[in-house]
Design an enzyme around this catalytic site. Structure first.
Site, PDB file in Angstrom:
ATOM      1  N   ARG A   1      27.467   2.301  16.655  1.00 44.99           N
ATOM      2  CA  ARG A   1      28.728   3.041  16.583  1.00 44.99           C
ATOM      3  C   ARG A   1      28.914   3.948  17.784  1.00 44.99           C
ATOM      4  NH1 ARG A   1      26.945   5.824  10.774  1.00 44.99           N
ATOM      5  NH2 ARG A   1      24.899   6.520  11.479  1.00 44.99           N
TER       6      ARG A   1
ATOM      7  N   ASP B   1      21.365  12.248   1.751  1.00 43.90           N
ATOM      8  CA  ASP B   1      22.408  12.932   2.498  1.00 43.90           C
ATOM      9  C   ASP B   1      22.149  14.439   2.425  1.00 43.90           C
ATOM     10  OD1 ASP B   1      23.983  10.806   3.465  1.00 43.90           O
ATOM     11  OD2 ASP B   1      24.790  10.468   1.458  1.00 43.90           O
TER      12      ASP B   1
ATOM     13  N   TYR C   1      16.441   8.156   1.398  1.00 41.42           N
ATOM     14  CA  TYR C   1      17.658   8.081   2.216  1.00 41.42           C
ATOM     15  C   TYR C   1      18.639   9.149   1.714  1.00 41.42           C
ATOM     16  CZ  TYR C   1      21.216   5.262   4.768  1.00 41.42           C
ATOM     17  OH  TYR C   1      22.184   4.789   5.634  1.00 41.42           O
TER      18      TYR C   1
ATOM     19  N   GLU D   1      25.227   5.072  19.588  1.00 42.30           N
ATOM     20  CA  GLU D   1      24.031   5.147  18.739  1.00 42.30           C
ATOM     21  C   GLU D   1      23.332   3.792  18.736  1.00 42.30           C
ATOM     22  OE1 GLU D   1      24.956   7.371  15.152  1.00 42.30           O
ATOM     23  OE2 GLU D   1      23.489   6.178  14.070  1.00 42.30           O
TER      24      GLU D   1
ATOM     25  N   ARG E   1      12.939   3.786  10.682  1.00 36.60           N
ATOM     26  CA  ARG E   1      13.811   3.218  11.696  1.00 36.60           C
ATOM     27  C   ARG E   1      14.189   4.362  12.619  1.00 36.60           C
ATOM     28  NH1 ARG E   1      14.336  -1.355  14.201  1.00 36.60           N
ATOM     29  NH2 ARG E   1      16.471  -1.897  14.747  1.00 36.60           N
TER      30      ARG E   1
ATOM     31  N   ARG F   1      25.946   2.249  -0.910  1.00 39.46           N
ATOM     32  CA  ARG F   1      26.404   3.571  -0.443  1.00 39.46           C
ATOM     33  C   ARG F   1      27.898   3.543  -0.122  1.00 39.46           C
ATOM     34  NH1 ARG F   1      23.048   7.249   2.161  1.00 39.46           N
ATOM     35  NH2 ARG F   1      24.490   7.519   3.890  1.00 39.46           N
TER      36      ARG F   1
ATOM     37  N   ARG G   1      37.127  -0.496  -2.540  1.00 38.48           N
ATOM     38  CA  ARG G   1      38.287   0.012  -3.276  1.00 38.48           C
ATOM     39  C   ARG G   1      39.445  -0.951  -3.243  1.00 38.48           C
ATOM     40  NH1 ARG G   1      38.215   4.838  -0.059  1.00 38.48           N
ATOM     41  NH2 ARG G   1      36.634   6.139  -1.037  1.00 38.48           N
TER      42      ARG G   1
HETATM   43  P1  FAD Z   1      15.321  17.011   9.101  1.00 42.56           P
HETATM   44  O1  FAD Z   1      16.672  17.428   9.482  1.00 42.56           O
HETATM   45  O2  FAD Z   1      14.750  15.765   9.688  1.00 42.56           O
HETATM   46  O3  FAD Z   1      14.344  18.226   9.442  1.00 42.56           O
HETATM   47  C1  FAD Z   1      12.949  18.089   9.477  1.00 42.56           C
HETATM   48  C2  FAD Z   1      12.453  18.957  10.622  1.00 42.56           C
HETATM   49  O4  FAD Z   1      11.019  18.960  10.559  1.00 42.56           O
HETATM   50  C3  FAD Z   1      12.826  18.407  11.998  1.00 42.56           C
HETATM   51  O5  FAD Z   1      13.480  19.409  12.751  1.00 42.56           O
HETATM   52  C4  FAD Z   1      11.485  18.016  12.607  1.00 42.56           C
HETATM   53  O6  FAD Z   1      11.445  18.238  14.000  1.00 42.56           O
HETATM   54  C5  FAD Z   1      10.529  18.944  11.867  1.00 42.56           C
HETATM   55  N1  FAD Z   1       9.170  18.415  11.805  1.00 42.56           N
HETATM   56  C6  FAD Z   1       8.776  17.196  11.362  1.00 42.56           C
HETATM   57  N2  FAD Z   1       7.445  17.077  11.482  1.00 42.56           N
HETATM   58  C7  FAD Z   1       6.994  18.249  12.006  1.00 42.56           C
HETATM   59  C8  FAD Z   1       5.709  18.716  12.386  1.00 42.56           C
HETATM   60  N3  FAD Z   1       4.618  17.953  12.256  1.00 42.56           N
HETATM   61  N4  FAD Z   1       5.597  19.970  12.893  1.00 42.56           N
HETATM   62  C9  FAD Z   1       6.707  20.724  13.062  1.00 42.56           C
HETATM   63  N5  FAD Z   1       7.946  20.336  12.733  1.00 42.56           N
HETATM   64  C10 FAD Z   1       8.079  19.107  12.213  1.00 42.56           C
HETATM   65  N6  FAD Z   1      23.889  13.279   5.777  1.00 42.56           N
HETATM   66  C11 FAD Z   1      25.128  13.549   5.304  1.00 42.56           C
HETATM   67  O7  FAD Z   1      25.266  14.213   4.272  1.00 42.56           O
HETATM   68  N7  FAD Z   1      26.257  13.104   5.974  1.00 42.56           N
HETATM   69  C12 FAD Z   1      26.175  12.385   7.119  1.00 42.56           C
HETATM   70  O8  FAD Z   1      27.196  12.009   7.687  1.00 42.56           O
HETATM   71  C13 FAD Z   1      24.877  12.074   7.629  1.00 42.56           C
HETATM   72  N8  FAD Z   1      24.749  11.361   8.756  1.00 42.56           N
HETATM   73  C14 FAD Z   1      23.511  11.088   9.241  1.00 42.56           C
HETATM   74  C15 FAD Z   1      23.404  10.355  10.421  1.00 42.56           C
HETATM   75  C16 FAD Z   1      22.150  10.077  10.954  1.00 42.56           C
HETATM   76  C17 FAD Z   1      22.051   9.281  12.223  1.00 42.56           C
HETATM   77  C18 FAD Z   1      20.969  10.524  10.283  1.00 42.56           C
HETATM   78  C19 FAD Z   1      19.614  10.219  10.840  1.00 42.56           C
HETATM   79  C20 FAD Z   1      21.074  11.255   9.108  1.00 42.56           C
HETATM   80  C21 FAD Z   1      22.330  11.537   8.571  1.00 42.56           C
HETATM   81  N9  FAD Z   1      22.481  12.273   7.406  1.00 42.56           N
HETATM   82  C22 FAD Z   1      23.735  12.556   6.912  1.00 42.56           C
HETATM   83  C23 FAD Z   1      21.300  12.774   6.659  1.00 42.56           C
HETATM   84  C24 FAD Z   1      20.911  14.217   7.032  1.00 42.56           C
HETATM   85  O9  FAD Z   1      20.593  14.266   8.404  1.00 42.56           O
HETATM   86  C25 FAD Z   1      19.715  14.645   6.199  1.00 42.56           C
HETATM   87  O10 FAD Z   1      19.938  14.497   4.816  1.00 42.56           O
HETATM   88  C26 FAD Z   1      19.252  16.087   6.419  1.00 42.56           C
HETATM   89  O11 FAD Z   1      19.531  16.568   7.696  1.00 42.56           O
HETATM   90  C27 FAD Z   1      17.783  16.124   6.173  1.00 42.56           C
HETATM   91  O12 FAD Z   1      17.269  17.433   6.273  1.00 42.56           O
HETATM   92  P2  FAD Z   1      15.704  17.622   6.240  1.00 42.56           P
HETATM   93  O13 FAD Z   1      15.433  19.094   6.319  1.00 42.56           O
HETATM   94  O14 FAD Z   1      15.115  16.867   5.117  1.00 42.56           O
HETATM   95  O15 FAD Z   1      15.142  16.851   7.531  1.00 42.56           O
HETATM   96  N1  UDP Z   2      27.265  -0.948   6.959  1.00 41.03           N
HETATM   97  C1  UDP Z   2      27.775  -2.133   7.460  1.00 41.03           C
HETATM   98  N2  UDP Z   2      28.867  -2.091   8.272  1.00 41.03           N
HETATM   99  C2  UDP Z   2      29.483  -0.937   8.613  1.00 41.03           C
HETATM  100  C3  UDP Z   2      28.965   0.264   8.098  1.00 41.03           C
HETATM  101  C4  UDP Z   2      27.845   0.228   7.283  1.00 41.03           C
HETATM  102  O1  UDP Z   2      27.240  -3.186   7.192  1.00 41.03           O
HETATM  103  O2  UDP Z   2      30.474  -0.968   9.367  1.00 41.03           O
HETATM  104  C5  UDP Z   2      26.066  -1.013   6.090  1.00 41.03           C
HETATM  105  C6  UDP Z   2      24.770  -0.939   6.913  1.00 41.03           C
HETATM  106  O3  UDP Z   2      23.795  -1.728   6.270  1.00 41.03           O
HETATM  107  C7  UDP Z   2      24.428   0.524   6.805  1.00 41.03           C
HETATM  108  C8  UDP Z   2      24.841   0.823   5.368  1.00 41.03           C
HETATM  109  O4  UDP Z   2      26.041   0.045   5.181  1.00 41.03           O
HETATM  110  O5  UDP Z   2      23.073   0.760   7.035  1.00 41.03           O
HETATM  111  C9  UDP Z   2      25.114   2.270   5.052  1.00 41.03           C
HETATM  112  O6  UDP Z   2      26.116   2.755   5.924  1.00 41.03           O
HETATM  113  P1  UDP Z   2      26.308   4.293   6.208  1.00 41.03           P
HETATM  114  O7  UDP Z   2      27.540   4.468   7.013  1.00 41.03           O
HETATM  115  O8  UDP Z   2      26.210   5.022   4.912  1.00 41.03           O
HETATM  116  O9  UDP Z   2      25.029   4.576   7.101  1.00 41.03           O
HETATM  117  P2  UDP Z   2      24.441   5.902   7.816  1.00 41.03           P
HETATM  118  O10 UDP Z   2      25.625   6.740   8.217  1.00 41.03           O
HETATM  119  O11 UDP Z   2      23.533   6.535   6.824  1.00 41.03           O
HETATM  120  O12 UDP Z   2      23.713   5.344   8.982  1.00 41.03           O
END
Ligand code: FAD
Ligand code: UDP
Length: 368
Positions: free
Chosen positions: A280, A350, A348, A300, A249, A172, A176
């Protein structure tokens, strides 16, 4: 008594895009969520005038012009470019792995010198065909970077040895040989001005919404309310775990308001050593170039997932992917259920993937 065309389980991005497009097609939707707010994991809470990303930093990025234009039709995006830094035992390195990182670590100046250094370390490690995250990382950036910036972070993030994790996770991150600290290679990037909630609120404008409602607590009654279901929760839970549990996780977020206007000088600082329990610290104001007097930071902490916890990340190793395929086969036979999003697809994703997939599901359902 059927009142709705669609019952949408989950008010996250997938459910919200679907609801918006369904309304445009003249369909009536009920959107439920077990949480007390809409938006799923992109939800923001305004604290001290700062949009706090309650479920972790969310930076929008995509190379898909249609998806970019789609999100921009709801609100404008700012020029934020993600450039996290890594803190390893007090040493600061630029991310993603680029000439700034290589220069700080080895004193190399040119791309050729950096490539030679990595090649030498890869040879010493004897890796020809990487089979897991550790081997993939070493073959991409060498052992020094692996030891300082990847191993500790990865093992605390996933709670597993890097040798037990799939190689794709590390792919991911760009590597560079230029002095470019942009974390993403995508053409478009930014943060919605005013936070993500505006987008979701607009998407759900025409839908009926019921919060604090868990599908599984009232499944029979909820299923009678609509012709079809859009399900964005955990697919193994949908099938009552009949083949066994998928692994996830989880995370714990610790938010803190600080009486300073600038705590760490960057939105994202990764703590890459194993001994520090969080991965982080996010300083939210920097996503929107905020000039508030105070600041809000979030630590986090990765956490083991068990039933009832929030399943933030799928763990896409062979065991789980095989199990997921069994659930997916069941899902494909459903005529009245559409599965989508990070949890139901166990991928996984985005945000841009989720929007793209939701628009594809909409196309299949309503045409054009
Ligand atoms: P979700 O946002 O998980 O929505 C699912 C919803 O369903 C939730 O509100 C949940 O409460 C509800 N639900 C589940 N089960 C039930 C049930 N049984 N009854 C009622 N409701 C229920 N993407 C990026 O592009 N850039 C980023 O920088 C980025 N950072 C991230 C950082 C973190 C820590 C995480 C965890 C994800 C990140 N993502 C990022 C990914 C991004 O969050 C997801 O791709 C996107 O929000 C997923 O949308 P979704 O609708 O699939 O799921
Ligand atoms: N990662 C790492 N060191 C860093 C940042 C990321 O080893 O400083 C690795 C780690 O395994 C992580 C993966 O790269 O799970 C993907 O990172 P990303 O920032 O895309 O993770 P997310 O924002 O989805 O948690």
């Amino acid at each position: 008594m059927i009142k709705y065309d669609y019952l949408i389980v989950g008010a996250g991005l997938f459910g919200s895009v679907f609801a918006y497009e369904a309304a445009k097609a003249g369909k009536k939707c009920l959107v439920i969520d077990k949480r007390n707010h809409i938006g799923g994991n992109i939800y923001c809470e305004n604290i001290e005038g700062i949009n706090v990303h309650k479920y972790g930093a969310h930076i929008f990025h995509t190379s898909n012009k249609k998806v970019w234009e789609y999100v921009n039709s709801f609100t404008e995006f700012n020029r934020y470019t993600n450039s996290p830094v890594a803190n390893y035992k007090g040493e600061i390195y630029n991310l993603p792995f680029n000439m700034n990182t290589f220069n700080k670590l080895w004193g190399v100046i040119t791309p050729e010198e950096a490539k030679d250094k990595i090649e030498q370390q890869r040879k010493e490690a004897g890796i020809t065909k990487p089979n897991n995250l550790e081997e993939q990382a070493i073959s991409l950036v060498g052992t020094d970077i692996y030891e300082k910036l990847i191993k500790g972070y990865t093992e605390k993030q996933w709670g597993r040895n890097a040798t037990e994790l799939p190689a794709f996770i590390i792919k991911r991150l760009p590597v560079r040989f230029t002095y470019d600290n942009n974390y993403f290679n995508d053409k478009y990037q930014g943060i919605p001005e005013g936070g993500y909630n505006i987008i979701i609120e607009k998407m759900l404008q025409a839908a009926d919404i019921k919060l604090n409602t868990d599908f599984f607590e009232n499944r029979e009654e909820l299923e009678t309310l609509a012709d079809k279901i859009v399900f964005t929760g955990m697919i193994d839970e949908f099938y009552n775990y009949r083949f066994g549990h998928l692994e996830y996780r989880s995370l714990r977020f610790e938010h803190e308001i600080l009486d300073t206007d600038n705590y760490q000088g960057n939105a994202v600082v990764n703590y890459t050593e194993r001994e520090i329990p969080f991965t982080r610290i996010i300083e939210h104001k920097h996503f929107e170039f905020g000039e508030q007097e105070k600041t809000v930071i979030t630590r986090e902490y990765p956490a083991e997932w068990k039933i009832g916890d929030e399943p933030y990340y799928p763990i896409n190793n062979d065991r789980n992917n095989e199990l997921f395929n069994k659930y997916r086969e069941l899902g494909e036979k459903e005529e009245k259920v559409i599965f989508g999003g990070r949890l139901a697809d166990y991928k996984y994703y985005d945000m841009h993937h989720v929007i793209y997939n939701a628009l594809e599901a909409v196309k299949k359902e309503f045409g054009n």
